[in-house]
Design a protein around this motif. Structure first.
Motif, mmCIF file in Angstrom:
data_model
loop_
_atom_site.group_PDB
_atom_site.id
_atom_site.type_symbol
_atom_site.label_atom_id
_atom_site.label_comp_id
_atom_site.label_asym_id
_atom_site.label_seq_id
_atom_site.Cartn_x
_atom_site.Cartn_y
_atom_site.Cartn_z
ATOM 1 N N ARG A 76 0.842 -1.193 0.000
ATOM 2 C CA ARG A 76 0.000 0.000 0.000
ATOM 3 C C ARG A 76 0.876 1.242 0.000
ATOM 4 N N THR A 77 0.434 2.294 -0.660
ATOM 5 C CA THR A 77 1.113 3.583 -0.623
ATOM 6 C C THR A 77 0.270 4.584 0.158
ATOM 7 N N PHE A 78 0.956 5.486 0.852
ATOM 8 C CA PHE A 78 0.314 6.555 1.613
ATOM 9 C C PHE A 78 0.944 7.886 1.217
ATOM 10 N N ALA A 79 0.159 8.949 1.244
ATOM 11 C CA ALA A 79 0.723 10.287 1.084
ATOM 12 C C ALA A 79 1.632 10.591 2.267
ATOM 13 N N PHE A 80 2.644 11.413 2.029
ATOM 14 C CA PHE A 80 3.619 11.700 3.078
ATOM 15 C C PHE A 80 2.962 12.248 4.340
ATOM 16 N N ASP A 81 1.963 13.101 4.186
ATOM 17 C CA ASP A 81 1.296 13.676 5.353
ATOM 18 C C ASP A 81 0.572 12.621 6.185
ATOM 19 N N ASP A 82 0.370 11.450 5.628
ATOM 20 C CA ASP A 82 -0.303 10.354 6.331
ATOM 21 C C ASP A 82 0.693 9.326 6.865
ATOM 22 N N ALA A 83 1.912 9.773 7.155
ATOM 23 C CA ALA A 83 2.961 8.852 7.609
ATOM 24 C C ALA A 83 2.572 8.119 8.888
ATOM 25 N N ALA A 84 1.882 8.790 9.813
ATOM 26 C CA ALA A 84 1.474 8.126 11.052
ATOM 27 C C ALA A 84 0.515 6.977 10.761
ATOM 28 N N GLN A 85 -0.416 7.191 9.823
ATOM 29 C CA GLN A 85 -1.344 6.132 9.445
ATOM 30 C C GLN A 85 -0.617 4.981 8.765
ATOM 31 N N ALA A 86 0.406 5.305 7.979
ATOM 32 C CA ALA A 86 1.188 4.260 7.319
ATOM 33 C C ALA A 86 1.892 3.375 8.337
ATOM 34 N N LEU A 87 2.477 3.995 9.366
ATOM 35 C CA LEU A 87 3.138 3.212 10.406
ATOM 36 C C LEU A 87 2.129 2.367 11.180
ATOM 37 N N ALA A 88 0.948 2.913 11.427
ATOM 38 C CA ALA A 88 -0.091 2.139 12.113
ATOM 39 C C ALA A 88 -0.515 0.937 11.279
ATOM 40 N N HIS A 89 -0.593 1.117 9.970
ATOM 41 C CA HIS A 89 -0.925 0.009 9.068
ATOM 42 C C HIS A 89 0.130 -1.084 9.163
ATOM 43 N N MET A 90 1.403 -0.695 9.182
ATOM 44 C CA MET A 90 2.475 -1.679 9.303
ATOM 45 C C MET A 90 2.424 -2.366 10.669
ATOM 46 N N ALA A 91 2.139 -1.606 11.705
ATOM 47 C CA ALA A 91 2.120 -2.171 13.060
ATOM 48 C C ALA A 91 1.033 -3.226 13.222
#
Length: 328
Positions: free
Chosen positions: A300-315
């Protein structure tokens, strides 16, 4: 002073996007305009404020790998041109601009590779080539097992093992759907590491001889299981500790099988050691990269401003392959 957006560890708040100064490259560094960033497990701990040695804590800029375009470089850097498309690794990668040592920067393998795809590669390539080839001393025909094979780094390990001449290649995952997909990346056998019988299954698959080389991203209670699955004089390379940093260790089994148990990390390597690591990786894998024989799926790709959501997805550990941030 020119500023940029960067992902910063903000104490109890975790990751925040903040404005920070654009870095200036040192003598042996390259300044890059970042277009995409790859996420790694260590980023989760760093975002939560868990320091690794001198790294971590409030104010730390996050991120470990990126792809983008060369903006500038120091007087000691040769072989790069401004505007060149490159990928690499280093600290503070989650930002609009980053600097990296010249030995950690490499051109994109092909003119058609996207920045998103390129951003998935640096850490996986460096980690697994170093684990399998340099420290694991992979020999043609070796039976190889990758613990935690459904991660981006694990999937790359399967591919490198096959490319470098391994015999039987085994991957582990606790999820049936992920185990099914491992064969697409070079695994000839997929085992469930949560099943206590997996070491016996590995022994059976190798005619009772055991696995010659294990790259372990789990550790913890799997340490003794790995030794049970190993051949006499096998090599076990401890890359990660997702299953725990402490566990009982069967010293008698370790001695009985005369095992080489090797720990690796980037945290205590010198600049020269990392440069040499990358030089070896590029020498062995550069041709296969250019030919498209080594690649990772983007979950999955996330916009840079959504970095916190990206890390939560990985977690949540529901991804297969890499999670990527994109910048305009």
């Amino acid at each position: 002073m020119q500023t940029m957006k960067a992902a910063v560890q903000a104490g109890p708040q975790g990751l925040q996007i903040q404005q920070v100064p654009v870095p200036t490259p040192g003598v042996d560094e390259v300044l890059v305009r970042v277009r995409a960033c790859g996420l790694n497990r260590a980023d989760i701990g760093m975002a939560a404020g868990h320091a690794h040695g001198s790294q971590g804590g409030p104010g730390t800029m996050l991120g470990m790998e990126w792809a983008g375009e060369v903006v500038d470089f120091g007087a000691g850097v040769t072989g790069f041109a401004r505007g060149e498309r490159v990928m690499g690794s280093g600290r503070a990668a989650f930002a609009e601009y980053t600097v990296a040592d010249k030995g950690r920067v490499m051109p994109l393998p092909s003119s058609t590779m996207s920045f998103e795809q390129a951003a998935t590669l640096p850490m996986a390539l460096q980690t697994m080539h170093d684990a399998l080839v340099t420290n694991g001393q992979l020999q043609a025909g070796d039976a190889v097992l990758i613990q935690g094979a459904s991660s981006g780094v694990g999937l790359m390990g399967l591919q490198i093992a096959r490319l470098m001449g391994a015999g039987l290649v085994i991957g582990t995952s606790t999820t049936p759907a992920r185990r099914e997909r491992l064969k697409d990346f070079g695994a000839q056998l997929a085992l469930d590491s949560s099943d206590a019988s997996w070491p016996q299954q590995a022994l059976d698959a190798t005619g009772g001889q055991g696995v010659n080389l294990i790259v372990d991203q789990l550790s913890g209670a799997q340490a003794n299981q790995n030794m049970r699955a190993s051949a006499v004089k096998a090599r076990i390379v401890n890359v990660g500790r997702l299953a725990g940093t402490r566990a009982e260790f069967d010293f008698d089994l370790h001695a009985l099988k005369r095992l080489h148990y090797i720990g690796v990390t980037f945290r205590t390597r010198s600049v020269d050691e990392v440069r040499e690591l990358n030089r070896r990786m590029r020498a062995d894998l550069g041709e296969a990269l250019a030919a498209g024989r080594l690649a990772l799926p983007i979950d999955r790709t996330f916009a840079f401003d959504d970095a916190a959501q990206a890390l939560a997805h990985m977690a949540r550990n529901a991804h297969f392959g890499k999670v990527v941030l994109t910048l305009a």
